[in-house]
Motif scaffolding. Structure first.
Motif, PDB file in Angstrom:
ATOM      1  N   ASP A 180       0.814  -1.214   0.000  1.00 50.06           N
ATOM      2  CA  ASP A 180       0.000   0.000   0.000  1.00 50.06           C
ATOM      3  C   ASP A 180       0.848   1.264   0.000  1.00 50.06           C
ATOM      4  O   ASP A 180       0.460   2.286  -0.577  1.00 50.06           O
ATOM      5  CB  ASP A 180      -0.985   0.001   1.187  1.00 50.06           C
ATOM      6  N   LYS A 181       2.028   1.224   0.642  1.00 45.32           N
ATOM      7  CA  LYS A 181       2.905   2.396   0.687  1.00 45.32           C
ATOM      8  C   LYS A 181       4.343   1.971   0.425  1.00 45.32           C
ATOM      9  O   LYS A 181       4.769   0.894   0.853  1.00 45.32           O
ATOM     10  CB  LYS A 181       2.830   3.083   2.055  1.00 45.32           C
ATOM     11  N   ALA A 182       5.091   2.836  -0.260  1.00 43.79           N
ATOM     12  CA  ALA A 182       6.503   2.532  -0.519  1.00 43.79           C
ATOM     13  C   ALA A 182       7.272   3.824  -0.745  1.00 43.79           C
ATOM     14  O   ALA A 182       6.728   4.818  -1.227  1.00 43.79           O
ATOM     15  CB  ALA A 182       6.647   1.624  -1.743  1.00 43.79           C
ATOM     16  N   GLY A 183       8.546   3.813  -0.381  1.00 40.16           N
ATOM     17  CA  GLY A 183       9.426   4.953  -0.614  1.00 40.16           C
ATOM     18  C   GLY A 183      10.856   4.462  -0.599  1.00 40.16           C
ATOM     19  O   GLY A 183      11.124   3.331  -0.166  1.00 40.16           O
ATOM     20  N   HIS A 184      11.789   5.273  -1.093  1.00 39.49           N
ATOM     21  CA  HIS A 184      13.193   4.819  -1.050  1.00 39.49           C
ATOM     22  C   HIS A 184      14.054   5.771  -0.229  1.00 39.49           C
ATOM     23  O   HIS A 184      13.732   6.953  -0.082  1.00 39.49           O
ATOM     24  CB  HIS A 184      13.773   4.609  -2.451  1.00 39.49           C
ATOM     25  N   GLY A 185      15.129   5.244   0.306  1.00 37.23           N
ATOM     26  CA  GLY A 185      15.997   5.998   1.211  1.00 37.23           C
ATOM     27  C   GLY A 185      17.251   6.498   0.541  1.00 37.23           C
ATOM     28  O   GLY A 185      18.351   6.189   0.993  1.00 37.23           O
ATOM     29  N   GLY A 186      17.120   7.259  -0.537  1.00 38.36           N
ATOM     30  CA  GLY A 186      18.292   7.835  -1.179  1.00 38.36           C
ATOM     31  C   GLY A 186      18.417   7.413  -2.630  1.00 38.36           C
ATOM     32  O   GLY A 186      18.606   6.232  -2.923  1.00 38.36           O
ATOM     33  N   THR A 187      18.323   8.371  -3.539  1.00 36.69           N
ATOM     34  CA  THR A 187      18.327   8.099  -4.976  1.00 36.69           C
ATOM     35  C   THR A 187      19.678   7.593  -5.470  1.00 36.69           C
ATOM     36  O   THR A 187      20.720   8.045  -5.014  1.00 36.69           O
ATOM     37  CB  THR A 187      17.970   9.391  -5.743  1.00 36.69           C
ATOM     38  N   LEU A 188      19.623   6.650  -6.419  1.00 35.71           N
ATOM     39  CA  LEU A 188      20.800   6.235  -7.178  1.00 35.71           C
ATOM     40  C   LEU A 188      20.574   6.641  -8.634  1.00 35.71           C
ATOM     41  O   LEU A 188      19.480   6.462  -9.173  1.00 35.71           O
ATOM     42  CB  LEU A 188      20.988   4.709  -7.120  1.00 35.71           C
ATOM     43  N   ASP A 189      21.607   7.175  -9.282  1.00 40.34           N
ATOM     44  CA  ASP A 189      21.508   7.528 -10.698  1.00 40.34           C
ATOM     45  C   ASP A 189      21.218   6.284 -11.534  1.00 40.34           C
ATOM     46  O   ASP A 189      21.583   5.169 -11.134  1.00 40.34           O
ATOM     47  CB  ASP A 189      22.819   8.158 -11.185  1.00 40.34           C
ATOM     48  N   PRO A 190      20.588   6.444 -12.703  1.00 41.84           N
ATOM     49  CA  PRO A 190      20.293   5.279 -13.555  1.00 41.84           C
ATOM     50  C   PRO A 190      21.529   4.442 -13.894  1.00 41.84           C
ATOM     51  O   PRO A 190      21.442   3.211 -13.949  1.00 41.84           O
ATOM     52  CB  PRO A 190      19.694   5.914 -14.819  1.00 41.84           C
ATOM     53  N   LEU A 191      22.686   5.084 -14.108  1.00 38.20           N
ATOM     54  CA  LEU A 191      23.889   4.333 -14.481  1.00 38.20           C
ATOM     55  C   LEU A 191      24.617   3.739 -13.279  1.00 38.20           C
ATOM     56  O   LEU A 191      25.621   3.045 -13.447  1.00 38.20           O
ATOM     57  CB  LEU A 191      24.849   5.236 -15.269  1.00 38.20           C
ATOM     58  N   THR A 206      24.666   1.236  -9.815  1.00 38.63           N
ATOM     59  CA  THR A 206      24.061  -0.004  -9.336  1.00 38.63           C
ATOM     60  C   THR A 206      24.228  -0.081  -7.825  1.00 38.63           C
ATOM     61  O   THR A 206      24.900   0.741  -7.217  1.00 38.63           O
ATOM     62  CB  THR A 206      24.720  -1.241  -9.973  1.00 38.63           C
ATOM     63  N   GLY A 207      23.609  -1.098  -7.247  1.00 38.45           N
ATOM     64  CA  GLY A 207      23.841  -1.354  -5.833  1.00 38.45           C
ATOM     65  C   GLY A 207      22.679  -1.011  -4.939  1.00 38.45           C
ATOM     66  O   GLY A 207      21.518  -1.001  -5.363  1.00 38.45           O
ATOM     67  N   LEU A 208      23.000  -0.733  -3.695  1.00 37.94           N
ATOM     68  CA  LEU A 208      22.015  -0.685  -2.622  1.00 37.94           C
ATOM     69  C   LEU A 208      21.065   0.504  -2.736  1.00 37.94           C
ATOM     70  O   LEU A 208      21.446   1.662  -2.565  1.00 37.94           O
ATOM     71  CB  LEU A 208      22.736  -0.650  -1.273  1.00 37.94           C
ATOM     72  N   LEU A 209      19.810   0.184  -3.010  1.00 41.72           N
ATOM     73  CA  LEU A 209      18.718   1.156  -2.972  1.00 41.72           C
ATOM     74  C   LEU A 209      17.780   0.699  -1.865  1.00 41.72           C
ATOM     75  O   LEU A 209      17.009  -0.246  -2.055  1.00 41.72           O
ATOM     76  CB  LEU A 209      17.979   1.220  -4.314  1.00 41.72           C
ATOM     77  N   PRO A 210      17.828   1.338  -0.690  1.00 38.89           N
ATOM     78  CA  PRO A 210      16.939   0.919   0.399  1.00 38.89           C
ATOM     79  C   PRO A 210      15.499   1.306   0.074  1.00 38.89           C
ATOM     80  O   PRO A 210      15.222   2.457  -0.250  1.00 38.89           O
ATOM     81  CB  PRO A 210      17.451   1.715   1.615  1.00 38.89           C
ATOM     82  N   ILE A 211      14.608   0.345   0.147  1.00 36.02           N
ATOM     83  CA  ILE A 211      13.195   0.604  -0.148  1.00 36.02           C
ATOM     84  C   ILE A 211      12.358   0.314   1.089  1.00 36.02           C
ATOM     85  O   ILE A 211      12.435  -0.772   1.677  1.00 36.02           O
ATOM     86  CB  ILE A 211      12.725  -0.228  -1.348  1.00 36.02           C
ATOM     87  N   ALA A 212      11.590   1.319   1.495  1.00 32.35           N
ATOM     88  CA  ALA A 212      10.730   1.215   2.672  1.00 32.35           C
ATOM     89  C   ALA A 212       9.321   0.869   2.243  1.00 32.35           C
ATOM     90  O   ALA A 212       8.777   1.485   1.327  1.00 32.35           O
ATOM     91  CB  ALA A 212      10.741   2.543   3.431  1.00 32.35           C
TER      92      ALA A 212
END
Length: 306
Positions: free
Chosen positions: A40-51, A53-59
């Motif tokens: 129902d709800k989602a957000g991420h903890g800090g943007t990564l550029d498209p190029l 890779t790696g850790l994208l924290p998703i809440a």
């Protein structure tokens, strides 16, 4: 003809350590994860550029109330900086704006790294989400304008040279909130007199989430085809994962009930804190919320509806 009934979103709470693939925006990755979990709800903890890779924290769910703490956490990156050109975007996506035949050796690179360690002043890239007079800098840059990027302080805890060749150098960077690795590559290249841009970037840590906790989209898709939600939910980490630096405070159930109703609770006893900007409030094994203590009274600022 009756239209198909939309599947109701699920109340799922926790953090996912997504290994974001190359070429995908953070918003696209977030949308894919939310769809897989039907959350129902989602957000991420800090943007990564498209190029990158790696850790994208998703809440997911109530974890979205702790996104700011994830964004404030220390971050670790591995970056390859290519020498010889500076680009409009400070990475491979842009076009060259300056070139140089100069190439630094390992000793020359190592000698200038102390200048980029500790608190430094840094101008964000023109192609960034920084707002200038209400407009995103990248929108201005794409429209052909030259946005004035004001320098601001950022903190680089560690900058380590891992490998150097004639045409590139690999670094590991431990840094704080707001640091742009593309700006760092650009500024190191300028200091060395050879120009530089990011050729590859991978994030390996954000706050309490680390590289060995990451999971790929492919793996999540596999798990989504298993019966029920147990497999997918097993990939989540608790809400408090990103709150490592915040003191925990245990309260009795009757006080927890008052806090949930928006009331303050007076803290008694010789060891009761008089003030604390943020505390994680628990009652037994239950999370109550994020609170603030002022003049010996506890009030919930963000209530977890679990």
């Amino acid at each position: 003809m009756t239209s198909p009934t939309k599947k109701p979103r699920l109340k799922i709470n926790g953090w996912l350590a997504l290994d974001k693939p190359y070429g995908m925006t953070s918003t696209q990755a977030l949308g894919k994860v939310r769809w897989l979990f039907n959350a129902d709800k989602a957000g991420h903890g800090g943007t990564l550029d498209p190029l990158a890779t790696g850790l994208l924290p998703i809440a997911l769910g109530e974890a979205t109330k702790t996104v700011n703490w994830a964004m404030d956490g220390r971050k670790i990156y591995r970056v390859r900086v290519a020498w010889g050109s500076e680009t409009t975007t400070d990475d491979l996506e842009g076009t060259a704006t300056a070139t140089s035949p100069n190439r630094p050796n390992e000793l020359q690179i190592a000698s200038i790294l102390p200048r980029f360690t500790g608190e430094i002043m840094q101008a964000p890239p023109a192609f960034s989400a920084i707002k200038i007079d209400g407009e995103r800098a990248y929108d201005l840059a794409r429209a052909g304008e030259a946005p004035v990027m004001v320098e601001r302080p950022v903190f680089i805890e560690e900058l380590k040279l891992n490998e150097a060749t004639a045409d590139f150098a690999d670094f590991e960077i431990v840094c704080g909130k707001g640091t742009y690795i593309r700006s760092l590559a650009r500024d190191i290249g300028r200091t060395l007199g050879c120009y530089g841009h990011v050729a590859a970037l991978r994030r390996t840590q954000v706050g309490g989430l680390t590289e060995n906790q990451m999971i790929s989209l492919e793996k999540l898709e596999e798990m989504s085809h298993m019966p029920g939600q147990e497999a997918l939910q097993g990939a989540l980490f608790p809400i408090e994962t990103v709150l490592d630096g915040i003191p925990a405070l245990a309260v009795m159930e009757n006080d927890a009930a008052r806090l949930r109703q928006g009331q303050k609770v007076l803290l008694r006893g010789a060891n009761a804190p008089v003030s604390e900007a943020a505390v994680l409030v628990r009652s037994g094994t239950d999370l109550v919320g994020l609170g603030e203590i002022s003049q010996g009274a506890l009030k919930i600022k963000r209530l977890f509806n679990l």
